[in-house]
Scaffold this motif. Structure first.
Motif, PDB file in Angstrom:
ATOM      1  N   ALA A   1      44.747  37.672  42.666  1.00 48.16           N
ATOM      2  CA  ALA A   1      45.494  36.820  43.512  1.00 48.16           C
ATOM      3  C   ALA A   1      46.584  37.329  44.123  1.00 48.16           C
ATOM      4  O   ALA A   1      47.089  38.300  43.357  1.00 48.16           O
ATOM      5  N   ASP A   2      46.964  37.076  45.278  1.00 45.78           N
ATOM      6  CA  ASP A   2      48.165  37.775  45.922  1.00 45.78           C
ATOM      7  C   ASP A   2      49.351  37.477  45.088  1.00 45.78           C
ATOM      8  O   ASP A   2      49.817  36.186  44.911  1.00 45.78           O
ATOM      9  N   PRO A   3      50.159  38.484  45.041  1.00 49.48           N
ATOM     10  CA  PRO A   3      51.600  38.211  44.326  1.00 49.48           C
ATOM     11  C   PRO A   3      52.430  37.253  45.130  1.00 49.48           C
ATOM     12  O   PRO A   3      53.412  36.288  44.482  1.00 49.48           O
ATOM     13  N   VAL A   4      52.434  37.028  46.123  1.00 45.97           N
ATOM     14  CA  VAL A   4      53.306  36.025  47.175  1.00 45.97           C
ATOM     15  C   VAL A   4      52.673  34.895  47.026  1.00 45.97           C
ATOM     16  O   VAL A   4      53.494  33.758  46.671  1.00 45.97           O
ATOM     17  N   LEU A   5      51.390  34.620  47.402  1.00 41.20           N
ATOM     18  CA  LEU A   5      50.692  33.443  47.295  1.00 41.20           C
ATOM     19  C   LEU A   5      50.641  33.005  45.974  1.00 41.20           C
ATOM     20  O   LEU A   5      51.024  31.294  45.944  1.00 41.20           O
ATOM     21  N   GLY A   6      50.136  33.686  45.067  1.00 41.44           N
ATOM     22  CA  GLY A   6      49.746  33.006  43.767  1.00 41.44           C
ATOM     23  C   GLY A   6      50.601  33.931  42.732  1.00 41.44           C
ATOM     24  O   GLY A   6      49.872  34.861  41.910  1.00 41.44           O
ATOM     25  N   PRO A   7      52.047  33.983  42.371  1.00 40.38           N
ATOM     26  CA  PRO A   7      52.761  34.824  41.752  1.00 40.38           C
ATOM     27  C   PRO A   7      52.334  34.372  40.063  1.00 40.38           C
ATOM     28  O   PRO A   7      52.225  33.265  39.688  1.00 40.38           O
ATOM     29  N   TRP A   8      52.307  35.519  39.214  1.00 35.64           N
ATOM     30  CA  TRP A   8      52.220  35.297  37.901  1.00 35.64           C
ATOM     31  C   TRP A   8      53.786  35.703  37.237  1.00 35.64           C
ATOM     32  O   TRP A   8      54.384  36.645  37.421  1.00 35.64           O
ATOM     33  N   GLN A   9      53.910  34.926  36.439  1.00 38.21           N
ATOM     34  CA  GLN A   9      55.256  35.032  35.578  1.00 38.21           C
ATOM     35  C   GLN A   9      54.897  35.436  34.178  1.00 38.21           C
ATOM     36  O   GLN A   9      54.199  34.978  33.627  1.00 38.21           O
ATOM     37  N   GLU A  10      55.529  36.674  34.150  1.00 45.84           N
ATOM     38  CA  GLU A  10      55.273  37.299  32.744  1.00 45.84           C
ATOM     39  C   GLU A  10      55.434  36.297  31.540  1.00 45.84           C
ATOM     40  O   GLU A  10      56.362  35.521  31.295  1.00 45.84           O
ATOM     41  N   THR A  11      54.721  36.745  30.592  1.00 44.24           N
ATOM     42  CA  THR A  11      54.720  35.773  29.237  1.00 44.24           C
ATOM     43  C   THR A  11      54.404  36.776  28.041  1.00 44.24           C
ATOM     44  O   THR A  11      53.975  37.991  28.214  1.00 44.24           O
ATOM     45  N   SER A  12      55.006  36.231  26.793  1.00 45.02           N
ATOM     46  CA  SER A  12      54.576  37.055  25.649  1.00 45.02           C
ATOM     47  C   SER A  12      53.209  36.803  25.230  1.00 45.02           C
ATOM     48  O   SER A  12      52.668  37.756  24.395  1.00 45.02           O
ATOM     49  N   GLU A  13      52.543  35.917  25.832  1.00 44.34           N
ATOM     50  CA  GLU A  13      51.110  35.673  25.287  1.00 44.34           C
ATOM     51  C   GLU A  13      50.262  36.480  25.660  1.00 44.34           C
ATOM     52  O   GLU A  13      49.104  36.977  25.077  1.00 44.34           O
ATOM     53  N   LEU A  14      50.238  36.884  27.255  1.00 39.38           N
ATOM     54  CA  LEU A  14      49.132  37.279  27.802  1.00 39.38           C
ATOM     55  C   LEU A  14      49.713  38.839  28.550  1.00 39.38           C
ATOM     56  O   LEU A  14      50.827  38.530  28.915  1.00 39.38           O
ATOM     57  N   ASP A  15      48.983  39.880  28.564  1.00 38.67           N
ATOM     58  CA  ASP A  15      49.214  41.048  29.469  1.00 38.67           C
ATOM     59  C   ASP A  15      48.559  40.949  30.537  1.00 38.67           C
ATOM     60  O   ASP A  15      47.270  41.409  30.386  1.00 38.67           O
TER      61      ASP A  15
ATOM     62  N   ALA B   1      54.467  30.877  58.674  1.00 38.89           N
ATOM     63  CA  ALA B   1      53.175  31.427  58.430  1.00 38.89           C
ATOM     64  C   ALA B   1      52.883  32.804  58.926  1.00 38.89           C
ATOM     65  O   ALA B   1      52.349  33.662  58.306  1.00 38.89           O
ATOM     66  N   ALA B   2      53.507  33.188  59.967  1.00 39.14           N
ATOM     67  CA  ALA B   2      53.318  34.459  60.406  1.00 39.14           C
ATOM     68  C   ALA B   2      54.043  35.527  59.676  1.00 39.14           C
ATOM     69  O   ALA B   2      53.720  36.561  59.608  1.00 39.14           O
ATOM     70  N   ALA B   3      55.320  35.175  59.161  1.00 36.35           N
ATOM     71  CA  ALA B   3      56.141  35.956  58.518  1.00 36.35           C
ATOM     72  C   ALA B   3      55.503  36.230  57.061  1.00 36.35           C
ATOM     73  O   ALA B   3      55.494  37.342  56.662  1.00 36.35           O
ATOM     74  N   VAL B   4      54.964  35.191  56.549  1.00 37.53           N
ATOM     75  CA  VAL B   4      54.249  35.358  55.245  1.00 37.53           C
ATOM     76  C   VAL B   4      52.987  36.220  55.259  1.00 37.53           C
ATOM     77  O   VAL B   4      52.811  36.989  54.350  1.00 37.53           O
ATOM     78  N   ALA B   5      52.272  36.199  56.513  1.00 38.12           N
ATOM     79  CA  ALA B   5      51.160  37.060  56.756  1.00 38.12           C
ATOM     80  C   ALA B   5      51.448  38.486  56.673  1.00 38.12           C
ATOM     81  O   ALA B   5      50.633  39.233  56.225  1.00 38.12           O
ATOM     82  N   GLU B   6      52.609  39.065  56.876  1.00 36.92           N
ATOM     83  CA  GLU B   6      52.970  40.234  56.722  1.00 36.92           C
ATOM     84  C   GLU B   6      53.182  40.668  55.302  1.00 36.92           C
ATOM     85  O   GLU B   6      53.206  42.049  55.082  1.00 36.92           O
ATOM     86  N   THR B   7      53.094  39.957  54.223  1.00 37.22           N
ATOM     87  CA  THR B   7      53.500  40.171  53.040  1.00 37.22           C
ATOM     88  C   THR B   7      52.129  40.072  52.254  1.00 37.22           C
ATOM     89  O   THR B   7      52.037  40.953  51.057  1.00 37.22           O
ATOM     90  N   VAL B   8      51.153  39.624  52.741  1.00 34.86           N
ATOM     91  CA  VAL B   8      49.926  39.486  52.087  1.00 34.86           C
ATOM     92  C   VAL B   8      49.274  40.677  52.007  1.00 34.86           C
ATOM     93  O   VAL B   8      48.959  41.555  52.774  1.00 34.86           O
ATOM     94  N   ARG B   9      48.913  41.238  50.394  1.00 36.11           N
ATOM     95  CA  ARG B   9      48.220  42.370  50.386  1.00 36.11           C
ATOM     96  C   ARG B   9      46.857  42.486  50.695  1.00 36.11           C
ATOM     97  O   ARG B   9      46.282  41.485  50.212  1.00 36.11           O
ATOM     98  N   THR B  10      46.458  43.678  50.887  1.00 40.28           N
ATOM     99  CA  THR B  10      44.924  43.836  51.511  1.00 40.28           C
ATOM    100  C   THR B  10      44.429  45.030  50.664  1.00 40.28           C
ATOM    101  O   THR B  10      43.420  45.279  50.521  1.00 40.28           O
ATOM    102  N   ASP B  11      45.040  45.494  49.457  1.00 37.29           N
ATOM    103  CA  ASP B  11      44.635  46.686  48.604  1.00 37.29           C
ATOM    104  C   ASP B  11      44.107  45.915  47.298  1.00 37.29           C
ATOM    105  O   ASP B  11      43.959  46.805  46.255  1.00 37.29           O
ATOM    106  N   GLY B  12      43.923  44.591  46.927  1.00 35.59           N
ATOM    107  CA  GLY B  12      43.965  44.232  45.603  1.00 35.59           C
ATOM    108  C   GLY B  12      42.579  44.773  45.193  1.00 35.59           C
ATOM    109  O   GLY B  12      42.457  45.046  43.826  1.00 35.59           O
TER     110      GLY B  12
END
Length: 409
Positions: free
Chosen positions: A200-214, A382-393
């Motif tokens: 998932a894209d880090p801006v659209l669907g960010p993951w917050q780190e936890t001690s349970e999962l790497d 929407a135009a501004a966020v589009a510039e941040t979406v990664r395409t190399d996932g």
């Protein structure tokens, strides 16, 4: 070196795998994809070898599989686990890794096959909300009842694990025992592992780190689509102002039939003074009159199309949300199931659109949502966020996977 990719689900579960597969091939890996037979044409066009798994997914979803019309969840899960195991075991012997996602029973079968063959296994999620975390609650499971006193995220995830054990544990462990593997206590965590990939894209669907999962968040797995748009669609786009696209992918809309939904969405868009572009999809959206401000398309290149529309109204699948965001198109999400409410929330939080209130669009409710999406400030955001979406996932995931294979070897 051979990598086996496994998924069982609709287009949104298969399409990302067609993004990952070519990246792996470009790095020298042979790839085979185990997926529903519905997607033979898609995989052929992507140059990926298909091993069919299970029943056609659309037939299963619409109750059209002979003999399965009245089958219960446990019966379907038992068969799907076994079918996925057989498919993966048939192609994974001697391979370098198995990467699995999609329907949980199918993923459990894939994990069992990898275990039996001694092959490294990776679980992949396309949405952060599927993965256990103290930072967000779990998605509700069908039939799950939450006790009134349980409100914290950790407690809710514990109940989620218990419910999955109660619902699917016996089924999955019966299969494991039948193939000579020991039963497991926590089936969810066993299948997800403690080191999943998050596509998932880090801006659209960010993951917050936890001690349970790497968690390894790679970015979304996007398949570049170079197909031209059909000539009649090009003619419609050129004939007037940018239309609003409405399509619900592999979803049927709850609480209404196709004619009711078609009328509601067309009237809502017309109320906003916009032309309408309908994606027929599983919702069977169709014209309601012969006015020339409305056009219907089937499966097309959404990467190209969404750059030429005023807004996108959709169900909130991870792939469609990412494609619209990448195109800079404001969104209205009408969530139906699973992670779709999550993506509706994220679109709203980011200011690139809004979620519709409820799963069944009415002309007035959708028109209200469209006013937000079509506002100038939403378009600018929407135009501004589009510039941040990664395409190399997909490229990042392929490199990470091959690095893991190299270390394990």
């Amino acid at each position: 070196m051979r990598v086996v990719l496994v998924t069982y689900g609709s287009r949104g579960d298969v399409e990302p795998m067609t993004g990952l597969a070519p990246r792996l091939q470009a790095l020298g890996a042979e790839v085979r994809l185990c997926a529903p037979p519905d997607f033979a044409e898609l995989l052929d066009s992507a140059g990926v070898a298909l091993t069919p798994v299970g029943w056609p997914i659309r037939a299963l979803a619409t109750g059209a599989v002979p003999g399965k019309e009245q089958a219960g969840l446990s019966d379907i899960a038992a068969e799907l686990t076994a079918m996925a195991y057989e498919a993966v075991a048939g192609v994974a012997e001697g391979c370098a890794a198995v990467v699995a996602t999609g329907s949980f029973p199918a993923v459990a079968g894939a994990r069992a096959a990898a275990e039996k063959l001694g092959v490294p296994y990776v679980f992949a999620s396309f949405s952060p909300c599927y993965l256990p975390s103290p930072h967000h609650p779990p998605l509700p499971r069908p039939g799950q009842v939450i006790p009134a006193g349980v409100t914290g995220n950790r407690g809710l995830w514990d109940l989620h694990a218990e419910h999955m054990n109660a619902q699917l544990g016996e089924t999955i462990n019966t299969h494991r025992t039948s193939i000579g593997l020991p039963p497991v206590d926590g089936i969810r965590d066993h299948v997800f592992t403690d080191h999943p990939f998050l596509a998932a894209d880090p801006v659209l669907g960010p993951w917050q780190e936890t001690s349970e999962l790497d968690v390894a968040q790679t970015g979304a797995w996007i398949r570049p689509d170079g197909r031209p748009l059909p000539a009649d669609l090009e003619a419609f786009l050129a004939a007037g102002a940018e239309p609003v696209y409405v399509g619900f992918g592999s979803m049927r809309i709850r609480g209404a039939n196709a004619q009711e939904v078609s009328r509601a969405v067309i009237e809502a868009v017309r109320t906003q003074g916009r032309r309408v572009l309908l994606g027929s999809g599983w919702a069977d959206l169709a014209l309601i009159d012969d006015r020339d401000d409305c056009f219907v398309v089937g499966e097309v290149n959404q990467q190209a199309l969404f750059r030429r529309v005023a807004a996108v109204v959709h169900h909130g699948g991870a792939g469609t949300t990412t494609t619209a965001a990448r195109a800079g198109a404001p969104q209205v999400i009408v969530p139906q199931v699973a992670d779709q409410p999550y993506w509706a929330g994220r679109v709203t939080e980011l200011g690139i659109g809004t979620g519709h209130d409820g799963p069944t669009p009415a002309a007035d409710s959708l028109s209200s949502a469209l006013r937000i999406a079509l506002a100038p400030e939403t378009g600018a955001r929407a135009a501004a966020v589009a510039e941040t979406v990664r395409t190399d996932g997909a490229e990042q995931a392929a490199k990470l996977l091959l690095d893991m294979i190299g270390r394990s070897g």
